[in-house]
Design a protein around this motif. Sequence first.
Motif, PDB file in Angstrom:
ATOM      1  N   ALA A 424       0.828  -1.210   0.000  1.00  0.00           N
ATOM      2  CA  ALA A 424       0.000   0.000   0.000  1.00  0.00           C
ATOM      3  C   ALA A 424       0.858   1.254   0.000  1.00  0.00           C
ATOM      4  CB  ALA A 424      -0.925  -0.006   1.210  1.00  0.00           C
ATOM      5  N   ALA A 425       1.952   1.227   0.749  1.00  0.00           N
ATOM      6  CA  ALA A 425       2.846   2.390   0.789  1.00  0.00           C
ATOM      7  C   ALA A 425       3.479   2.630  -0.568  1.00  0.00           C
ATOM      8  CB  ALA A 425       3.920   2.177   1.850  1.00  0.00           C
ATOM      9  N   GLU A 426       3.920   1.561  -1.217  1.00  0.00           N
ATOM     10  CA  GLU A 426       4.603   1.713  -2.496  1.00  0.00           C
ATOM     11  C   GLU A 426       3.676   2.249  -3.577  1.00  0.00           C
ATOM     12  OE1 GLU A 426       7.383  -0.778  -5.640  1.00  0.00           O
ATOM     13  OE2 GLU A 426       6.666  -1.749  -3.826  1.00  0.00           O
ATOM     14  N   SER A 427       2.410   1.845  -3.529  1.00  0.00           N
ATOM     15  CA  SER A 427       1.467   2.275  -4.558  1.00  0.00           C
ATOM     16  C   SER A 427       0.683   3.522  -4.169  1.00  0.00           C
ATOM     17  CB  SER A 427       0.491   1.134  -4.869  1.00  0.00           C
ATOM     18  OG  SER A 427      -0.238   0.768  -3.710  1.00  0.00           O
ATOM     19  N   ALA A 428       1.061   4.153  -3.049  1.00  0.00           N
ATOM     20  CA  ALA A 428       0.360   5.352  -2.591  1.00  0.00           C
ATOM     21  C   ALA A 428       0.429   6.460  -3.636  1.00  0.00           C
ATOM     22  CB  ALA A 428       0.950   5.832  -1.275  1.00  0.00           C
ATOM     23  N   ALA A 429      -0.606   7.291  -3.646  1.00  0.00           N
ATOM     24  CA  ALA A 429      -0.696   8.346  -4.654  1.00  0.00           C
ATOM     25  C   ALA A 429       0.238   9.515  -4.357  1.00  0.00           C
ATOM     26  CB  ALA A 429      -2.136   8.843  -4.758  1.00  0.00           C
ATOM     27  N   THR A 430       0.542   9.747  -3.085  1.00  0.00           N
ATOM     28  CA  THR A 430       1.398  10.878  -2.723  1.00  0.00           C
ATOM     29  C   THR A 430       2.524  10.406  -1.805  1.00  0.00           C
ATOM     30  OG1 THR A 430       0.161  11.463  -0.716  1.00  0.00           O
ATOM     31  CG2 THR A 430      -0.606  12.411  -2.807  1.00  0.00           C
ATOM     32  N   THR A 431       3.596  11.190  -1.753  1.00  0.00           N
ATOM     33  CA  THR A 431       4.715  10.841  -0.881  1.00  0.00           C
ATOM     34  C   THR A 431       4.315  10.931   0.586  1.00  0.00           C
ATOM     35  OG1 THR A 431       5.493  13.138  -1.042  1.00  0.00           O
ATOM     36  CG2 THR A 431       6.482  11.523  -2.532  1.00  0.00           C
ATOM     37  N   ALA A 432       3.415  11.872   0.921  1.00  0.00           N
ATOM     38  CA  ALA A 432       2.960  12.000   2.306  1.00  0.00           C
ATOM     39  C   ALA A 432       2.198  10.754   2.735  1.00  0.00           C
ATOM     40  CB  ALA A 432       2.085  13.240   2.452  1.00  0.00           C
ATOM     41  N   GLU A 433       1.330  10.274   1.869  1.00  0.00           N
ATOM     42  CA  GLU A 433       0.578   9.060   2.182  1.00  0.00           C
ATOM     43  C   GLU A 433       1.511   7.859   2.285  1.00  0.00           C
ATOM     44  OE1 GLU A 433      -2.921   6.201   0.230  1.00  0.00           O
ATOM     45  OE2 GLU A 433      -2.396   8.118  -0.716  1.00  0.00           O
ATOM     46  N   ALA A 434       2.479   7.780   1.377  1.00  0.00           N
ATOM     47  CA  ALA A 434       3.441   6.674   1.418  1.00  0.00           C
ATOM     48  C   ALA A 434       4.231   6.708   2.718  1.00  0.00           C
ATOM     49  CB  ALA A 434       4.390   6.765   0.224  1.00  0.00           C
ATOM     50  N   GLY A 435       4.650   7.909   3.147  1.00  0.00           N
ATOM     51  CA  GLY A 435       5.409   8.030   4.388  1.00  0.00           C
ATOM     52  C   GLY A 435       4.625   7.545   5.593  1.00  0.00           C
ATOM     53  N   GLN A 436       3.349   7.872   5.660  1.00  0.00           N
ATOM     54  CA  GLN A 436       2.508   7.426   6.770  1.00  0.00           C
ATOM     55  C   GLN A 436       2.389   5.907   6.788  1.00  0.00           C
ATOM     56  OE1 GLN A 436      -1.142   9.543   6.127  1.00  0.00           O
ATOM     57  NE2 GLN A 436      -0.347  11.481   6.914  1.00  0.00           N
ATOM     58  N   LEU A 437       2.237   5.316   5.610  1.00  0.00           N
ATOM     59  CA  LEU A 437       2.083   3.861   5.532  1.00  0.00           C
ATOM     60  C   LEU A 437       3.395   3.137   5.854  1.00  0.00           C
ATOM     61  CD1 LEU A 437      -0.202   3.711   2.373  1.00  0.00           C
ATOM     62  CD2 LEU A 437      -0.834   3.039   4.702  1.00  0.00           C
ATOM     63  N   TYR A 438       4.530   3.719   5.479  1.00  0.00           N
ATOM     64  CA  TYR A 438       5.803   3.113   5.859  1.00  0.00           C
ATOM     65  C   TYR A 438       5.996   3.181   7.376  1.00  0.00           C
ATOM     66  CZ  TYR A 438       7.390   2.436   1.073  1.00  0.00           C
ATOM     67  OH  TYR A 438       7.519   1.999  -0.220  1.00  0.00           O
ATOM     68  N   ARG A 439       5.519   4.224   8.010  1.00  0.00           N
ATOM     69  CA  ARG A 439       5.591   4.307   9.467  1.00  0.00           C
ATOM     70  C   ARG A 439       4.688   3.243  10.108  1.00  0.00           C
ATOM     71  NH1 ARG A 439      10.165   6.507  11.402  1.00  0.00           N
ATOM     72  NH2 ARG A 439      10.414   8.700  10.865  1.00  0.00           N
ATOM     73  N   VAL A 440       3.548   2.967   9.487  1.00  0.00           N
ATOM     74  CA  VAL A 440       2.670   1.894   9.980  1.00  0.00           C
ATOM     75  C   VAL A 440       3.405   0.550   9.920  1.00  0.00           C
ATOM     76  CG1 VAL A 440       0.566   0.572   9.502  1.00  0.00           C
ATOM     77  CG2 VAL A 440       0.511   3.073   9.417  1.00  0.00           C
ATOM     78  N   ALA A 441       4.074   0.302   8.798  1.00  0.00           N
ATOM     79  CA  ALA A 441       4.840  -0.946   8.656  1.00  0.00           C
ATOM     80  C   ALA A 441       5.979  -0.992   9.669  1.00  0.00           C
ATOM     81  CB  ALA A 441       5.380  -1.057   7.234  1.00  0.00           C
ATOM     82  N   GLU A 442       6.646   0.141   9.891  1.00  0.00           N
ATOM     83  CA  GLU A 442       7.714   0.202  10.893  1.00  0.00           C
ATOM     84  C   GLU A 442       7.177  -0.129  12.280  1.00  0.00           C
ATOM     85  OE1 GLU A 442      10.971   3.457  12.556  1.00  0.00           O
ATOM     86  OE2 GLU A 442       8.996   4.120  11.894  1.00  0.00           O
ATOM     87  N   ASN A 443       6.000   0.432  12.617  1.00  0.00           N
ATOM     88  CA  ASN A 443       5.415   0.176  13.929  1.00  0.00           C
ATOM     89  C   ASN A 443       5.111  -1.305  14.131  1.00  0.00           C
ATOM     90  OD1 ASN A 443       5.532   2.842  14.726  1.00  0.00           O
ATOM     91  ND2 ASN A 443       3.459   3.326  14.027  1.00  0.00           N
ATOM     92  N   GLN A 444       4.667  -1.967  13.068  1.00  0.00           N
ATOM     93  CA  GLN A 444       4.398  -3.395  13.207  1.00  0.00           C
ATOM     94  C   GLN A 444       5.682  -4.164  13.487  1.00  0.00           C
ATOM     95  OE1 GLN A 444       1.644  -5.239  10.597  1.00  0.00           O
ATOM     96  NE2 GLN A 444       2.507  -7.294  10.862  1.00  0.00           N
ATOM     97  N   LEU A 445       6.767  -3.805  12.803  1.00  0.00           N
ATOM     98  CA  LEU A 445       8.040  -4.479  13.075  1.00  0.00           C
ATOM     99  C   LEU A 445       8.517  -4.202  14.501  1.00  0.00           C
ATOM    100  CD1 LEU A 445      10.264  -4.187   9.871  1.00  0.00           C
ATOM    101  CD2 LEU A 445       8.912  -6.112  10.668  1.00  0.00           C
ATOM    102  N   LEU A 446       8.248  -3.011  15.013  1.00  0.00           N
ATOM    103  CA  LEU A 446       8.643  -2.700  16.387  1.00  0.00           C
ATOM    104  C   LEU A 446       7.795  -3.455  17.398  1.00  0.00           C
ATOM    105  CD1 LEU A 446       9.353   1.140  16.146  1.00  0.00           C
ATOM    106  CD2 LEU A 446      11.020  -0.684  16.533  1.00  0.00           C
TER     107      LEU A 446
END
Length: 485
Positions: A424-446
Amino acid sequence: MRLPALLVAAVVALSALAGCSSDEPARPGVVTVGLQEPGTLLPADVDDQAGRFVTGALWTPLADYDPATGKLTPRAAAAITSTDRVTWTVTLRPGLKFHDGTPVTAQSYVDTWQAIAGENWEATPVLTKSLRAKQITAPDATTIRLVLDRPSSQVPAWLSAPGLVPMPASVLASHDWNGFARHPVGDGPFRLADDWAPGTGGTLVRVTPAEGKATEVDLRVGDPVEQYDAVRDGSLDLVTSVAGERHEAMHTDFADRHTTWPLPEAGYLVFPMADPRFADAAVRHAFALAVDRSALEAGPLAHQVDPAHALLPPADAPGERTGTCRPCSFDAAAAKSLLGQSAFTGPTTVYFDPGAGQWTRPLATGVATALGVAVTAAQRPNGRVTGPSTVDLNLASASPADLLSALASASGYSDAGFEQDLTAAESAATTAEAGQLYRVAENQLLRDLPVAPLWTGHGHAVWSPRLHDVTAAAFSGIDLAKLSV
């Protein structure tokens, strides 16, 4: 009659030293710079600070990408665009040339990337595992067209990777990569005057003179402590690394003439998810809380890093992290209590790769003390290991997608929700949206903690009063083109 002879010899020796002292006038437009020996000057295979520094002066990347803001600053490219995030168009600036006088064209990039994809270089995964373009063509001299196998918002970050700069047709035809690394021919603001001399250095010459800027840079390979002292004493203009034993003095010796910047380097403790002893997340969190990161930073890592405060290092992070990273904390009491609530029994071994033993062994000793179990350290053997491992990663691009995927892969972590977040992050329409989704993925790894963050690298530089406009960036270090003299 021996005394006068000795006196004469002493006078001669002192005179020779005086010729190398701080009283020697600086040559107009010439800057002297101290650095450590680069691992290589083949841009696609560089993975160290010194190599990035030199190749960053010899080449101009397609663009500069800031992962924190998603801002793209065109450099060799005039634009990198897409309407659907599947087909991407790179428009080059006209008139680009290599230092040998041959033109830099779209085909230069296509041919270089084909060569990189076929080699096992540091930048190879950016093309083969990240970009994964089905087709890369050059419709004309200034246009590169890429067609991906899926929509991706990360293409600007990947194409800005310093390892994807072009090489001239001569080396692409000869495949003499070692010869090219001795005398690289780039398209950047500086050219290398002669072959690089290992252990000594080389001379960079500015291609297009600019008023007030350095016309020549004398690169000198040497010991960071001696070079630091040379800058302080006035016989060297700039040093691009500061040894740990000079770290505290830097703030007084160079109160307004020093800087630090994040490096694309980070260290982690990777847990073997297939090992039943580490299947319980409580065990992994206990080990993470048992690591005294500040002691590692001030001790064996000699002030060359910062204790980790997130999973994604600053050089790769999409903006500031909200909230604290609990597994990044040192809490021996909580670690011991958490481990006591699990079924874990020691002993265990923490494995390390060659070169990482000097900080992994103290880490293992500290963890053993905090947890009250036997923890030793050993170099990683061939084949499967039966305990955690330390890894230090060098990032090839500024995309958080690469690092998150690499960390999951290193531990054997697999989770459908995590993979969906990355997609979802990779296919996000904007860089801001992608950044939020990458933080979600980071939180899951944490939360699941297949890997625990330990440290992130940073660079240091100090310089003489004759230099101005000293700036640095994560992937290239000090920007020699912007230096004012």
